[in-house]
Design a protein around this motif. Structure first.
Motif, PDB file in Angstrom:
ATOM      1  N   GLN A  48     -11.664  -1.123   2.207  1.00 32.75           N
ATOM      2  CA  GLN A  48     -10.985  -1.715   1.044  1.00 32.75           C
ATOM      3  C   GLN A  48     -11.999  -2.232   0.033  1.00 32.75           C
ATOM      4  O   GLN A  48     -12.921  -2.975   0.377  1.00 32.75           O
ATOM      5  CB  GLN A  48     -10.047  -2.835   1.504  1.00 32.75           C
ATOM      6  N   LEU A  83      -4.361  -6.428   2.026  1.00 37.37           N
ATOM      7  CA  LEU A  83      -5.572  -5.750   2.484  1.00 37.37           C
ATOM      8  C   LEU A  83      -6.790  -6.501   1.971  1.00 37.37           C
ATOM      9  O   LEU A  83      -6.908  -6.768   0.773  1.00 37.37           O
ATOM     10  CB  LEU A  83      -5.586  -4.303   1.998  1.00 37.37           C
ATOM     11  N   TYR A 117      -9.629   0.227   7.071  1.00 37.77           N
ATOM     12  CA  TYR A 117      -8.225   0.469   7.414  1.00 37.77           C
ATOM     13  C   TYR A 117      -8.011   1.962   7.671  1.00 37.77           C
ATOM     14  O   TYR A 117      -8.790   2.809   7.222  1.00 37.77           O
ATOM     15  CB  TYR A 117      -7.302   0.014   6.272  1.00 37.77           C
ATOM     16  N   ARG A 163     -10.728  -7.252   1.119  1.00 34.68           N
ATOM     17  CA  ARG A 163     -11.891  -6.534   0.622  1.00 34.68           C
ATOM     18  C   ARG A 163     -12.976  -6.441   1.695  1.00 34.68           C
ATOM     19  O   ARG A 163     -13.251  -7.405   2.413  1.00 34.68           O
ATOM     20  CB  ARG A 163     -12.453  -7.249  -0.610  1.00 34.68           C
ATOM     21  N   GLN A 178       0.863  -1.188   0.000  1.00 36.35           N
ATOM     22  CA  GLN A 178       0.000   0.000   0.000  1.00 36.35           C
ATOM     23  C   GLN A 178       0.894   1.229   0.000  1.00 36.35           C
ATOM     24  O   GLN A 178       1.690   1.441   0.911  1.00 36.35           O
ATOM     25  CB  GLN A 178      -0.904   0.027   1.229  1.00 36.35           C
TER      26      GLN A 178
END
Length: 227
Positions: A225, A192, A198, A194, A133
Motif C-alpha cells: 500500500q 489499508l 496486501y 501505508r 478497496q
C-alpha cells in the motif's frame, strides 16, 4: 474521500493458465500452470473438453470428455484423444474443482487446428477509498460468478500460501453476486495502511459467510500500500 485510481504497475498478479502444447490428427496435448500451493489432485481439479464453435464455456452442454488432474503439484500436462483436429473446433477448460461451475481458464482450438486463443482468470485493483478497496475480475465467457458461488478475500501479506490456509482469516471477504464474466466488486469498511503488504484472492465457488472454501483459488493480486 473520493475513490482514487491506482498505479497497478506495482502489483503482482498470479493466475491459472492453460495452453495447448501440441495437436495431432486426433489428439490435443495441453499444459496447465495453477496457483502456488495448489494441490490439483487433492482438490479435485478437472480439465474438460467440448466440441463447440465458440470460446464461450457451454456450461449447460455435456462435455465431450474430462480428465481429472492426477498430480499434486501446481503445474502439469495431459492429453485428450479421439478428436478430429483440423475438422472440428474444440474448447478445453481447466476447473479448480470437480464441476464445470469451477472452470476458470480456457483454451480454444479452431477447426483449422491452429491459432489457438486463451483466457485466464484475473483480478486487479481499480480504486481505493478512505474505507474501501475496489477490484475488477475477469473469467472466461459463459461463467456465472453469482450462480457459481464465487467469492474474493483480502488479506495482509503477499504470500499466496495464506489463501489456502483456513487458519488465516481474511480481513474482509465477499460473495461475487454479479453474473457477468468480468465486473467490479468492492470491499467496504476496511482501512489499508501505508507500507503494508496486501493480497486479494479470487475463488471459483465455495462462498460461505463464515467459512468459505479455499480450494477453488483461481488468481490473485498483491501489492504494498502506497497511500
Amino acid at each position: 474521500m473520493a475513490t482514487q485510481l491506482l498505479d497497478r504497475s506495482v502489483d503482482t498478479q498470479l493466475t491459472t493458465g492453460l495452453t495447448i502444447a501440441n495437436v495431432g490428427g486426433d489428439t490435443a496435448t495441453y499444459n496447465f500452470a495453477t496457483m502456488p500451493g495448489n494441490l490439483p489432485k487433492k482438490y479435485g481439479n478437472t480439465v474438460y473438453i467440448w466440441q463447440t464453435p465458440t470460446s464461450s464455456v457451454p456450461r449447460n452442454a455435456k462435455p465431450l470428455n474430462h480428465n481429472p488432474v492426477r498430480v499434486d503439484q501446481p503445474d502439469g500436462s495431459d492429453v485428450f484423444s479421439s478428436l478430429q483436429i483440423g475438422n472440428l473446433p474444440y474448447l478445453i477448460a481447466y476447473a479448480v474443482g470437480d464441476s464445470v461451475s469451477r472452470v476458470c481458464s480456457t483454451a480454444f482450438i479452431p477447426a483449422s487446428g491452429k491459432d489457438f486463443s486463451y483466457v485466464s482468470p484475473g483480478v486487479s485493483r481499480v480504486g481505493i477509498g478512505s474505507t474501501s478497496q475496489t477490484f475488477q475480475y475477469q473469467l472466461p465467457q459463459g461463467m456465472l460468478p453469482g450462480e457459481d458461488g464465487d467469492w474474493a478475500g483480502l488479506w495482509e501479506g503477499q504470500d499466496t500460501g495464506v489463501l489456502y490456509d483456513k487458519d488465516v482469516k481474511p480481513k474482509r471477504h465477499l460473495q461475487v453476486k454479479s453474473e457477468k464474466h468480468t465486473d467490479q466488486e468492492t470491499f467496504t469498511d476496511v482501512v489499508l495502511e501505508r507500507g503494508t503488504e496486501y493480497i486479494i484472492g479470487y475463488f471459483k465457488g465455495g462462498f460461505s459467510s463464515s467459512d468459505p472454501d479455499r480450494r477453488g483459488l483461481a488468481c490473485s493480486v498483491s501489492w504494498t500500500q502506497e497511500a
